[in-house]
Design a protein around this motif. Structure first.
Motif, PDB file in Angstrom:
ATOM      1  N   UNK A 244     -13.825 -12.709   6.163  1.00 46.26           N
ATOM      2  CA  UNK A 244     -13.042 -11.820   5.314  1.00 46.26           C
ATOM      3  C   UNK A 244     -11.544 -11.967   5.563  1.00 46.26           C
ATOM      4  N   UNK A 245     -10.790 -12.019   4.461  1.00 41.06           N
ATOM      5  CA  UNK A 245      -9.326 -12.062   4.548  1.00 41.06           C
ATOM      6  C   UNK A 245      -8.705 -10.794   3.967  1.00 41.06           C
ATOM      7  N   UNK A 246      -8.932 -10.566   2.667  1.00 42.11           N
ATOM      8  CA  UNK A 246      -8.276  -9.454   1.993  1.00 42.11           C
ATOM      9  C   UNK A 246      -9.203  -8.819   0.959  1.00 42.11           C
ATOM     10  N   UNK A 247      -8.932  -7.559   0.676  1.00 41.99           N
ATOM     11  CA  UNK A 247      -9.463  -6.889  -0.508  1.00 41.99           C
ATOM     12  C   UNK A 247      -8.298  -6.279  -1.265  1.00 41.99           C
ATOM     13  N   UNK A 248      -8.264  -6.500  -2.576  1.00 35.71           N
ATOM     14  CA  UNK A 248      -7.246  -5.915  -3.438  1.00 35.71           C
ATOM     15  C   UNK A 248      -7.949  -5.056  -4.483  1.00 35.71           C
ATOM     16  N   UNK A 249      -7.382  -3.910  -4.779  1.00 37.29           N
ATOM     17  CA  UNK A 249      -8.070  -2.986  -5.670  1.00 37.29           C
ATOM     18  C   UNK A 249      -7.358  -2.743  -6.999  1.00 37.29           C
ATOM     19  N   UNK A 250      -6.035  -2.873  -7.010  1.00 35.13           N
ATOM     20  CA  UNK A 250      -5.339  -2.552  -8.255  1.00 35.13           C
ATOM     21  C   UNK A 250      -4.214  -3.543  -8.519  1.00 35.13           C
ATOM     22  N   UNK A 251      -3.920  -3.726  -9.798  1.00 34.81           N
ATOM     23  CA  UNK A 251      -2.862  -4.653 -10.215  1.00 34.81           C
ATOM     24  C   UNK A 251      -1.548  -4.271  -9.560  1.00 34.81           C
ATOM     25  N   UNK A 252      -0.853  -5.274  -9.067  1.00 34.50           N
ATOM     26  CA  UNK A 252       0.405  -5.042  -8.383  1.00 34.50           C
ATOM     27  C   UNK A 252       0.271  -4.940  -6.871  1.00 34.50           C
ATOM     28  N   UNK A 253      -0.957  -4.833  -6.415  1.00 32.85           N
ATOM     29  CA  UNK A 253      -1.179  -4.721  -4.981  1.00 32.85           C
ATOM     30  C   UNK A 253      -0.973  -6.069  -4.297  1.00 32.85           C
ATOM     31  N   UNK A 254      -0.408  -6.036  -3.102  1.00 37.80           N
ATOM     32  CA  UNK A 254      -0.199  -7.229  -2.306  1.00 37.80           C
ATOM     33  C   UNK A 254      -0.637  -6.950  -0.873  1.00 37.80           C
ATOM     34  N   UNK A 255      -1.201  -7.978  -0.223  1.00 36.54           N
ATOM     35  CA  UNK A 255      -1.553  -7.858   1.187  1.00 36.54           C
ATOM     36  C   UNK A 255      -1.195  -9.145   1.898  1.00 36.54           C
ATOM     37  N   UNK A 256      -0.774  -9.018   3.132  1.00 36.43           N
ATOM     38  CA  UNK A 256      -0.342 -10.176   3.909  1.00 36.43           C
ATOM     39  C   UNK A 256      -1.040 -10.237   5.245  1.00 36.43           C
ATOM     40  N   UNK A 257      -1.249 -11.478   5.684  1.00 33.91           N
ATOM     41  CA  UNK A 257      -1.806 -11.705   7.008  1.00 33.91           C
ATOM     42  C   UNK A 257      -1.325 -13.064   7.480  1.00 33.91           C
ATOM     43  N   UNK A 258      -0.455 -13.059   8.440  1.00 34.62           N
ATOM     44  CA  UNK A 258       0.135 -14.285   8.988  1.00 34.62           C
ATOM     45  C   UNK A 258       0.765 -15.098   7.858  1.00 34.62           C
ATOM     46  N   UNK A 259       0.274 -16.290   7.595  1.00 36.96           N
ATOM     47  CA  UNK A 259       0.896 -17.153   6.575  1.00 36.96           C
ATOM     48  C   UNK A 259       0.303 -16.933   5.181  1.00 36.96           C
ATOM     49  N   UNK A 260      -0.593 -15.992   5.043  1.00 37.87           N
ATOM     50  CA  UNK A 260      -1.269 -15.757   3.778  1.00 37.87           C
ATOM     51  C   UNK A 260      -0.805 -14.459   3.131  1.00 37.87           C
ATOM     52  N   UNK A 261      -0.668 -14.523   1.808  1.00 37.18           N
ATOM     53  CA  UNK A 261      -0.353 -13.317   1.051  1.00 37.18           C
ATOM     54  C   UNK A 261      -1.160 -13.345  -0.233  1.00 37.18           C
ATOM     55  N   UNK A 262      -1.869 -12.251  -0.488  1.00 40.76           N
ATOM     56  CA  UNK A 262      -2.694 -12.157  -1.690  1.00 40.76           C
ATOM     57  C   UNK A 262      -2.074 -11.147  -2.643  1.00 40.76           C
ATOM     58  N   UNK A 263      -2.084 -11.508  -3.932  1.00 37.18           N
ATOM     59  CA  UNK A 263      -1.563 -10.626  -4.959  1.00 37.18           C
ATOM     60  C   UNK A 263      -2.594 -10.493  -6.077  1.00 37.18           C
ATOM     61  N   UNK A 264      -2.458  -9.426  -6.859  1.00 36.78           N
ATOM     62  CA  UNK A 264      -3.437  -9.157  -7.914  1.00 36.78           C
ATOM     63  C   UNK A 264      -2.743  -8.693  -9.181  1.00 36.78           C
ATOM     64  N   UNK A 265      -3.168  -9.285 -10.325  1.00 35.04           N
ATOM     65  CA  UNK A 265      -2.762  -8.785 -11.626  1.00 35.04           C
ATOM     66  C   UNK A 265      -4.036  -8.355 -12.356  1.00 35.04           C
ATOM     67  N   UNK A 266      -3.902  -7.992 -13.604  1.00 36.17           N
ATOM     68  CA  UNK A 266      -5.072  -7.529 -14.347  1.00 36.17           C
ATOM     69  C   UNK A 266      -6.040  -8.659 -14.692  1.00 36.17           C
TER      70      UNK A 266
END
Lengths: 115, 110
Positions: free
Chosen positions: B46-68
């Motif tokens: 597991x790395x990330x969970x994103x729930x809503x558009x515009x949400x961002x999460x980071x972990x070390x060199x990784x960043x996850x973003x979400x749109x619709x």
């Protein structure tokens, strides 16, 4: 925390025999467990959903009489591949859903090779 | 039909060369977009969970973003140890099984 184990990690069996794979949640109770299958360079495909104490729900195209799933306790689910054939050779992965948070945690997978 | 599509299928980067992986989804009633890392012969990590558009999460060199409609996994200054297959998955309802994409296999050379 939230560790899921699988046993065995790999198994080789002869065509026509049956193989049992165990999936255990080590530090939490899992009311639901999922069984996935992954072929080389393919993604994980859901096979079935098992709920503790009830019959498993199988995805379309998955033979329930061939892939027997038992979820007898809140920490253990088993997948038995009956009368295995070479085309059943695959990587089988389970995930366990934690009862309170609904988060899913994956096991390390079991490599099945049928000769 | 609910579907998760990842691109590219494979990506080769030099160490330090930043890039992004794409995950587009057509899932009605999305209840979570997940990113996992999978090493050969192992289960997804597991790395990330994103729930809503515009949400961002980071972990070390990784960043996850979400749109619709899609999610991106940005990798900044990758290292060879970042080499793996990155899986994107969508969930329709809390507690249900995940719908996986086919993954992007990342190779980072030094």
């Amino acid at each position: 925390g939230a560790v899921v184990s699988q046993h065995p990690s790999w198994v080789i069996c002869k065509s026509g025999t049956s193989v049992k794979i165990e999936c255990r949640s080590l530090d939490f109770q899992a009311t639901t467990m999922f069984w996935y299958r992954q072929f080389p360079k393919q993604s994980l495909m859901l096979m079935a959903t098992s709920n503790e104490g009830s019959k498993a729900t199988y995805e379309q195209g998955v033979e329930k009489d061939k892939f027997l799933i038992n979820h007898a306790s809140l920490t253990l689910s088993t997948l038995t591949v009956t009368s295995a054939h070479p085309e059943d050779s695959s990587f089988y992965i389970c995930s366990a859903r934690e009862g309170k948070t609904y988060e899913q945690y994956f096991g390390p997978g079991t490599r099945l090779t049928v000769t | 039909e609910d579907q998760v599509t990842q691109s590219p299928e494979a990506l080769r980067l030099q160490e330090g060369e930043s890039s992004s992986l794409n995950c587009s989804y057509t899932v009605s009633g999305l209840r979570g977009l997940f990113w996992y890392r999978q090493d050969p012969g192992k289960g997804p990590e597991f790395l990330f969970t994103l729930y809503s558009a515009g949400e961002e999460k980071e972990k070390e060199r990784l960043k996850a973003t979400l749109t619709k409609k899609e999610s991106f996994l940005h990798i900044t200054a990758p290292k060879p140890e970042d080499s793996a297959t990155y899986l994107c998955a969508a969930r329709k309802q809390a507690g249900t099984a995940l719908i996986f994409g086919k993954g992007t296999t990342l190779s980072v050379s030094s």
